[in-house]
Write a protein that holds these residues in place. Structure first.
Motif, PDB file in Angstrom:
ATOM      1  N   UNK A 155       0.829  -1.211   0.000  1.00 43.93           N
ATOM      2  CA  UNK A 155       0.000   0.000   0.000  1.00 43.93           C
ATOM      3  C   UNK A 155       0.857   1.252   0.000  1.00 43.93           C
ATOM      4  N   UNK A 156       1.856   1.296   0.882  1.00 41.93           N
ATOM      5  CA  UNK A 156       2.694   2.491   0.999  1.00 41.93           C
ATOM      6  C   UNK A 156       3.574   2.661  -0.247  1.00 41.93           C
ATOM      7  N   UNK A 157       4.116   1.561  -0.748  1.00 39.46           N
ATOM      8  CA  UNK A 157       4.921   1.640  -1.973  1.00 39.46           C
ATOM      9  C   UNK A 157       4.077   2.147  -3.136  1.00 39.46           C
ATOM     10  N   UNK A 158       2.858   1.615  -3.263  1.00 38.98           N
ATOM     11  CA  UNK A 158       1.967   2.045  -4.340  1.00 38.98           C
ATOM     12  C   UNK A 158       1.638   3.526  -4.221  1.00 38.98           C
ATOM     13  N   UNK A 159       1.328   3.948  -3.018  1.00 41.61           N
ATOM     14  CA  UNK A 159       0.963   5.350  -2.791  1.00 41.61           C
ATOM     15  C   UNK A 159       2.088   6.287  -3.207  1.00 41.61           C
ATOM     16  N   UNK A 160       3.310   5.875  -2.953  1.00 40.51           N
ATOM     17  CA  UNK A 160       4.460   6.714  -3.300  1.00 40.51           C
ATOM     18  C   UNK A 160       4.624   6.846  -4.815  1.00 40.51           C
ATOM     19  N   UNK A 161       3.987   5.935  -5.568  1.00 41.93           N
ATOM     20  CA  UNK A 161       4.053   5.949  -7.029  1.00 41.93           C
ATOM     21  C   UNK A 161       2.791   6.544  -7.652  1.00 41.93           C
ATOM     22  N   UNK A 162       1.961   7.199  -6.802  1.00 44.23           N
ATOM     23  CA  UNK A 162       0.688   7.775  -7.225  1.00 44.23           C
ATOM     24  C   UNK A 162      -0.293   6.690  -7.671  1.00 44.23           C
ATOM     25  N   UNK A 163      -0.157   5.516  -7.063  1.00 43.81           N
ATOM     26  CA  UNK A 163      -1.084   4.406  -7.302  1.00 43.81           C
ATOM     27  C   UNK A 163      -1.909   4.212  -6.037  1.00 43.81           C
ATOM     28  N   UNK A 164      -3.205   4.412  -6.159  1.00 38.54           N
ATOM     29  CA  UNK A 164      -4.081   4.282  -5.012  1.00 38.54           C
ATOM     30  C   UNK A 164      -4.458   2.835  -4.757  1.00 38.54           C
ATOM     31  N   UNK A 165      -5.013   2.592  -3.585  1.00 40.15           N
ATOM     32  CA  UNK A 165      -5.361   1.228  -3.208  1.00 40.15           C
ATOM     33  C   UNK A 165      -6.602   1.235  -2.328  1.00 40.15           C
ATOM     34  N   UNK A 166      -7.233   0.069  -2.261  1.00 40.73           N
ATOM     35  CA  UNK A 166      -8.359  -0.111  -1.353  1.00 40.73           C
ATOM     36  C   UNK A 166      -8.321  -1.540  -0.828  1.00 40.73           C
ATOM     37  N   UNK A 167      -8.299  -1.671   0.494  1.00 40.39           N
ATOM     38  CA  UNK A 167      -8.353  -2.996   1.109  1.00 40.39           C
ATOM     39  C   UNK A 167      -9.766  -3.577   0.966  1.00 40.39           C
ATOM     40  N   UNK A 168      -9.838  -4.859   0.681  1.00 37.03           N
ATOM     41  CA  UNK A 168     -11.110  -5.563   0.604  1.00 37.03           C
ATOM     42  C   UNK A 168     -11.075  -6.716   1.599  1.00 37.03           C
ATOM     43  N   UNK A 169     -11.664  -6.496   2.774  1.00 33.93           N
ATOM     44  CA  UNK A 169     -11.702  -7.546   3.778  1.00 33.93           C
ATOM     45  C   UNK A 169     -12.648  -8.672   3.410  1.00 33.93           C
ATOM     46  N   UNK A 170     -13.551  -8.404   2.474  1.00 30.67           N
ATOM     47  CA  UNK A 170     -14.573  -9.391   2.100  1.00 30.67           C
ATOM     48  C   UNK A 170     -14.002 -10.603   1.378  1.00 30.67           C
ATOM     49  N   UNK A 171     -12.708 -10.589   1.062  1.00 28.12           N
ATOM     50  CA  UNK A 171     -12.091 -11.775   0.463  1.00 28.12           C
ATOM     51  C   UNK A 171     -12.158 -12.950   1.436  1.00 28.12           C
ATOM     52  N   UNK A 172     -12.383 -12.659   2.734  1.00 30.86           N
ATOM     53  CA  UNK A 172     -12.511 -13.717   3.740  1.00 30.86           C
ATOM     54  C   UNK A 172     -13.832 -14.469   3.576  1.00 30.86           C
ATOM     55  N   UNK A 173     -14.802 -13.857   2.918  1.00 31.07           N
ATOM     56  CA  UNK A 173     -16.095 -14.498   2.698  1.00 31.07           C
ATOM     57  C   UNK A 173     -16.004 -15.546   1.588  1.00 31.07           C
TER      58      UNK A 173
END
Length: 259
Positions: free
Chosen positions: A129-147
């Motif tokens: 996440x932090x590496x992506x952000x530094x490259x102007x690449x946004x992210x979103x965590x999806x906790x629903x992968x546990x379903x």
């Protein structure tokens, strides 16, 4: 403020992405950064799946609580808590024979192994996440992968001892996007010295005073306050029940069985 701290503080969850693919150079940087994350015993108890296939992303957008934006993310990373690789390696090294010769029990992974591997996987995900952000690449965590464990197990060809604990949608920030980091609770309610502290009624009133102002009297949950709304929306919701069911099914594999 140094650049890393600035990146952390300006980061937002991004659900709308620029219409372009993530470059190989940037994706490699993100993955390599994730692999530099701290890991228990340097064992790297995780596996990363890089999902670009449109059909898979579309299916994940449905199985992960019907979130259409997942299908539009240029890249989706799934982080697995993975003990399968180590036990395959143990088989390769005839650890069972070693244990028999040295009067040691040889047992499969158990709940504690899953928790440790999950920690490894999520730490790696946050590095990404932090590496992506530094490259102007946004992210979103999806906790629903546990379903929907059974569906994801088949879709991603998961062995018994590899469980998806986190998923990241990645994409470049659109030019018109406005980055407004959401507020967090005050430190006094989250960080304690030396030991845990139970919060008082006064603490809760102060902690949630701004949030309570945002609750509409005619909210769809018919909730009288933020706590009731959040229980209905999150903890007591149908997706939360599915998540609990799914994890219980997966946990049957992590029983420390004699091998």
């Amino acid at each position: 403020m140094n650049k890393i701290i600035d990146v952390i503080n300006k980061r937002v969850s991004l659900r709308k992405y620029a219409d372009r693919e993530i470059s190989k150079e940037h994706l490699d940087t993100i993955i390599n950064s994730a692999m530099r994350a701290p890991t228990a015993g340097n064992m790297m108890l995780y596996t990363m799946l890089v999902i670009k296939d449109k059909d898979k992303k579309k299916k994940l957008s449905k199985t992960c609580d019907n979130q259409p934006f997942i299908a539009n993310a240029p890249v989706v990373l799934v982080f697995l808590a993975d003990m399968q690789r180590w036990f395959d390696y143990y088989d390769h090294c005839n650890v069972k024979g070693y244990c028999e010769n040295h009067d040691l029990g040889y047992n499969g992974p158990q709940e504690s192994d899953l928790l440790l591997a999950a920690s490894d996987a999520i730490i790696a995900a946050q590095n990404a996440v932090i590496a992506a952000e530094s490259l102007d690449i946004g992210s979103c965590y999806i906790g629903d992968i546990i379903e929907n464990y059974e569906i994801h197990k088949e879709m991603l060809n998961l062995p018994d001892w590899a469980f998806p604990v986190a998923m990241l949608c990645l994409g470049y920030y659109p030019e018109e996007i406005s980055r407004t980091p959401r507020s967090r609770f005050d430190r006094e309610y989250i960080v304690f010295d030396e030991e845990y502290k139970r919060l008082s009624k006064e603490d809760f009133n102060n902690m949630y005073k701004n949030t309570e102002k945002k609750i509409s009297k005619d909210n769809k949950f018919q909730a009288e306050n933020f706590g009731q709304m959040m229980y209905a929306r999150k903890t007591g919701s149908d997706f939360s029940k599915e998540m609990a069911r799914s994890v219980k099914v997966a946990l049957k594999n992590w029983d420390g069985r004699k091998l």
